[in-house]
Write a protein that holds these residues in place. Structure first.
Motif, short mmCIF file in Angstrom:
data_model
loop_
_atom_site.label_atom_id
_atom_site.label_comp_id
_atom_site.label_asym_id
_atom_site.label_seq_id
_atom_site.Cartn_x
_atom_site.Cartn_y
_atom_site.Cartn_z
N THR A 30 0.83 -1.20 0.00
CA THR A 30 0.00 0.00 0.00
C THR A 30 0.87 1.25 0.00
O THR A 30 0.58 2.23 -0.70
CB THR A 30 -0.93 0.01 1.22
N LYS A 33 2.18 1.78 -3.47
CA LYS A 33 1.11 2.24 -4.37
C LYS A 33 0.79 3.71 -4.13
O LYS A 33 0.58 4.46 -5.08
CB LYS A 33 -0.14 1.39 -4.15
N ASP A 34 0.78 4.13 -2.85
CA ASP A 34 0.41 5.49 -2.52
C ASP A 34 1.54 6.49 -2.75
O ASP A 34 1.29 7.64 -3.13
CB ASP A 34 -0.03 5.58 -1.05
N ASP A 152 3.66 1.31 -15.26
CA ASP A 152 3.35 0.55 -14.05
C ASP A 152 4.00 -0.83 -14.04
O ASP A 152 3.96 -1.53 -13.03
CB ASP A 152 1.83 0.40 -13.88
N HIS A 227 8.92 3.82 -8.64
CA HIS A 227 8.18 3.89 -9.89
C HIS A 227 8.92 4.81 -10.86
O HIS A 227 9.51 5.81 -10.44
CB HIS A 227 6.77 4.41 -9.60
#
Length: 244
Positions: A30, A33-34, A152, A227
């Motif tokens: 999480t 992702k955030d 992604d 990322h």
């Protein structure tokens, strides 16, 4: 520092002493992702770090045949410096017998597969060196350099070989900036208006405000995954100790 963007990589035999898996928690997934990045403490063991560091020194001093490895010298280093003191980075390391111990680390690959999926491949592998006096690496996004997509399905792994801090030029990140578009990049200008020709950087000054930068102080073996759209950079090395 070792850095390796992944897009897809065949797993090969590595030391039996290295754990084969590293299970990410829901909290870690999480967070990635955030925020667009995730730091894992002590992921890479000392043996691999030491081997990579010694290999870098050997290549920098011309003690071994470097094969396909390319060398980038620091154009701003002081006159008279030689060997690793004058080197900014070496690249194309994926097929080197020693450096492959990092790229084939099973725990590293296990984390990568959990972030971007299976069937992974190493794309570009470099060892970055920041001797004292090395300047900033301006804010940028790695996707600017990659001709492949989707974003992604790409992640970079960056491992500290020595202790890194704000004093000696550690990485900083802008959490959540991976949701931004790909900014325009070009050679930025320093405070005196001179072009900084070593790296491309983001031209929009609002992309990486000083108060949004989170420095990543790391110990040897700590690894950050990020990322390709994450805005990041690094500060100058103002210390007197060599940083790798």
């Amino acid at each position: 520092m070792c850095i390796l963007p992944f897009h897809a990589l065949e797993r090969k035999n590595v030391s039996a002493n290295v754990p084969q898996t590293y299970k990410l928690s829901e909290e870690q997934l999480t967070f990635y992702k955030d925020n667009g990045y995730l730091v894992i403490k002590g992921l890479i063991e000392f043996t691999t770090l030491y081997a990579c560091k010694q290999r870098f020194i050997q290549i920098s001093k011309g003690l071994i045949d470097r094969g396909f490895i390319t060398i980038t010298k620091n154009p701003f280093s002081k006159p008279g410096l030689t060997g690793e003191d004058a080197i900014n980075k070496i690249q194309e390391l994926l097929y080197d017998d020693v450096f492959s111990g990092y790229s084939e680390n099973p725990q590293l690959l296990d984390v990568v597969s959990q972030l971007i999926g299976p069937n992974i491949m190493g794309v570009h592998y470099m060892f970055i060196n920041k001797p004292p006096g090395t300047g900033v690496h301006p804010p940028h996004q790695d996707l600017h350099y990659f001709p492949f997509r989707p974003a992604d399905r790409i992640v970079a792994a960056w491992t500290a070989v020595d202790h890194v801090s704000e004093e000696n030029g550690c990485l900083y990140v802008i959490p959540g900036s991976h949701r931004s578009p790909l900014y325009e990049h070009d050679y930025p200008r320093d405070e005196e208006g001179k072009l900084m020709k070593l790296y491309h950087g983001i031209l929009d000054p609002k992309a990486a405000p000083e108060n949004a930068r989170v420095p990543l102080a790391m110990a040897p073996g700590d690894t950050v995954f990020f990322h390709p759209l994450l805005v990041h950079g690094s500060g100058p090395n103002t210390s007197k100790v060599l940083l790798r």
